[in-house]
Design a protein around this motif. Structure first.
Motif, PDB file in Angstrom:
ATOM      1  N   GLU A   1       0.848  -1.186   0.000  1.00  0.00           N
ATOM      2  CA  GLU A   1       0.000   0.000   0.000  1.00  0.00           C
ATOM      3  C   GLU A   1       0.889   1.243   0.000  1.00  0.00           C
ATOM      4  O   GLU A   1       1.938   1.265   0.638  1.00  0.00           O
ATOM      5  CB  GLU A   1      -0.916   0.005   1.223  1.00  0.00           C
ATOM      6  N   ILE A   2       0.473   2.250  -0.727  1.00  0.00           N
ATOM      7  CA  ILE A   2       1.165   3.541  -0.739  1.00  0.00           C
ATOM      8  C   ILE A   2       0.454   4.399   0.303  1.00  0.00           C
ATOM      9  O   ILE A   2      -0.444   5.184  -0.004  1.00  0.00           O
ATOM     10  CB  ILE A   2       1.124   4.197  -2.141  1.00  0.00           C
ATOM     11  N   ASP A   3       0.833   4.216   1.559  1.00  0.00           N
ATOM     12  CA  ASP A   3       0.134   4.843   2.679  1.00  0.00           C
ATOM     13  C   ASP A   3       0.024   6.359   2.539  1.00  0.00           C
ATOM     14  O   ASP A   3      -1.011   6.941   2.848  1.00  0.00           O
ATOM     15  CB  ASP A   3       0.830   4.503   4.001  1.00  0.00           C
ATOM     16  N   ALA A   4       1.083   7.007   2.107  1.00  0.00           N
ATOM     17  CA  ALA A   4       1.089   8.461   2.045  1.00  0.00           C
ATOM     18  C   ALA A   4       0.121   9.014   1.000  1.00  0.00           C
ATOM     19  O   ALA A   4      -0.272  10.177   1.087  1.00  0.00           O
ATOM     20  CB  ALA A   4       2.499   8.978   1.784  1.00  0.00           C
ATOM     21  N   PHE A   5      -0.285   8.201   0.026  1.00  0.00           N
ATOM     22  CA  PHE A   5      -1.228   8.719  -0.966  1.00  0.00           C
ATOM     23  C   PHE A   5      -2.527   9.175  -0.297  1.00  0.00           C
ATOM     24  O   PHE A   5      -3.014  10.275  -0.556  1.00  0.00           O
ATOM     25  CB  PHE A   5      -1.531   7.691  -2.067  1.00  0.00           C
TER      26      PHE A   5
ATOM     27  N   VAL B   1      -1.840  12.397   1.737  1.00  0.00           N
ATOM     28  CA  VAL B   1      -1.693  13.595   0.911  1.00  0.00           C
ATOM     29  C   VAL B   1      -3.029  13.967   0.272  1.00  0.00           C
ATOM     30  O   VAL B   1      -3.392  15.149   0.210  1.00  0.00           O
ATOM     31  CB  VAL B   1      -0.576  13.413  -0.142  1.00  0.00           C
ATOM     32  N   PHE B   2      -3.802  12.972  -0.163  1.00  0.00           N
ATOM     33  CA  PHE B   2      -5.122  13.268  -0.729  1.00  0.00           C
ATOM     34  C   PHE B   2      -6.003  13.963   0.314  1.00  0.00           C
ATOM     35  O   PHE B   2      -6.705  14.923   0.005  1.00  0.00           O
ATOM     36  CB  PHE B   2      -5.814  12.015  -1.261  1.00  0.00           C
TER      37      PHE B   2
ATOM     38  N   ARG C   1     -11.874   7.786   1.804  1.00  0.00           N
ATOM     39  CA  ARG C   1     -10.925   6.707   2.071  1.00  0.00           C
ATOM     40  C   ARG C   1     -10.080   6.440   0.834  1.00  0.00           C
ATOM     41  O   ARG C   1      -9.805   5.308   0.483  1.00  0.00           O
ATOM     42  CB  ARG C   1     -11.674   5.443   2.495  1.00  0.00           C
ATOM     43  N   ALA C   2      -9.635   7.504   0.186  1.00  0.00           N
ATOM     44  CA  ALA C   2      -8.785   7.333  -0.994  1.00  0.00           C
ATOM     45  C   ALA C   2      -7.565   6.504  -0.613  1.00  0.00           C
ATOM     46  O   ALA C   2      -7.031   6.631   0.488  1.00  0.00           O
ATOM     47  CB  ALA C   2      -8.356   8.686  -1.540  1.00  0.00           C
ATOM     48  N   THR C   3      -7.138   5.653  -1.529  1.00  0.00           N
ATOM     49  CA  THR C   3      -6.017   4.763  -1.243  1.00  0.00           C
ATOM     50  C   THR C   3      -5.212   4.514  -2.515  1.00  0.00           C
ATOM     51  O   THR C   3      -5.691   4.710  -3.624  1.00  0.00           O
ATOM     52  CB  THR C   3      -6.526   3.425  -0.643  1.00  0.00           C
ATOM     53  N   GLY C   4      -3.993   4.071  -2.325  1.00  0.00           N
ATOM     54  CA  GLY C   4      -3.133   3.708  -3.440  1.00  0.00           C
ATOM     55  C   GLY C   4      -2.283   2.508  -3.069  1.00  0.00           C
ATOM     56  O   GLY C   4      -2.029   2.257  -1.885  1.00  0.00           O
TER      57      GLY C   4
END
Length: 180
Positions: A100-104, A107-108, A124-127
């Motif tokens: 998971e790209i936790d910081a995405f 930052v969103f 709950r945007a996620t990457g």
């Protein structure tokens, strides 16, 4: 601070856009249209676009199909990231992520807070990354898609962006699978 290194060449990336909705059709899919328009305007390619229902298995199946394709580097989904019972996009994404790209999401939320204040807590945007493919789940509003693209993704998918960007590490995302 970040900057653009104009001495480097732009490298186009191939995207797939997934709209998650029980009610929308392509003609009404403003969020998907926003993403497609911005992706193409930035010089990238849209390899595919689809609408699926708010059903976890349909979402994961489509994500896995695109992850398995050589002509898709990035999947961006829109819709189904809220808090209601039908909102299962985040769970579907996390089911396929290797990392998971936790910081995405952080930052969103920061970008959203500047636009919509405390209502940003409902997103709950996620990457993440799976099998060498980037995946991002965005809220279903056109404004959220504009914010995510304009403030985060457009820069991260520009090879010239410094000090670092997603494009430069794209060839190494699946190196763990290649070592097996």
């Amino acid at each position: 601070m970040s900057s653009m290194d104009e001495s480097k060449d732009f490298i186009p990336v191939r995207f797939a856009v997934l709209t998650v909705s029980d009610t929308r059709h392509v003609e009404q899919d403003r969020s998907g249209e926003v993403l497609v328009g911005r992706i193409e305007a930035a010089g990238h390619a849209v390899a595919d676009r689809m609408i699926v229902r708010d059903e976890r298995d349909q979402i994961t199946d489509q994500l896995r199909e695109w992850i398995g394709r050589d002509d898709v580097d990035v999947v961006i989904s829109t819709g189904g990231t809220g808090l209601t019972g039908r909102d299962v996009t985040v769970e579907a994404h996390r089911e396929v992520y290797e990392k998971e790209i936790d910081a995405f999401g952080t930052v969103f939320t920061m970008v959203s807070f500047g636009k919509i204040g405390t209502s940003a807590v409902q997103s709950r945007a996620t990457g993440g990354v799976a099998d060498g493919t980037y995946l991002f789940a965005l809220p279903g509003s056109p404004g959220a898609c504009k914010d995510a693209w304009d403030e985060i993704l457009e820069l991260q998918f520009d090879y010239r962006h410094r000090p670092c960007n997603f494009v430069e590490i794209l060839p190494r995302l699946d190196e763990a699978q290649r070592r097996k």
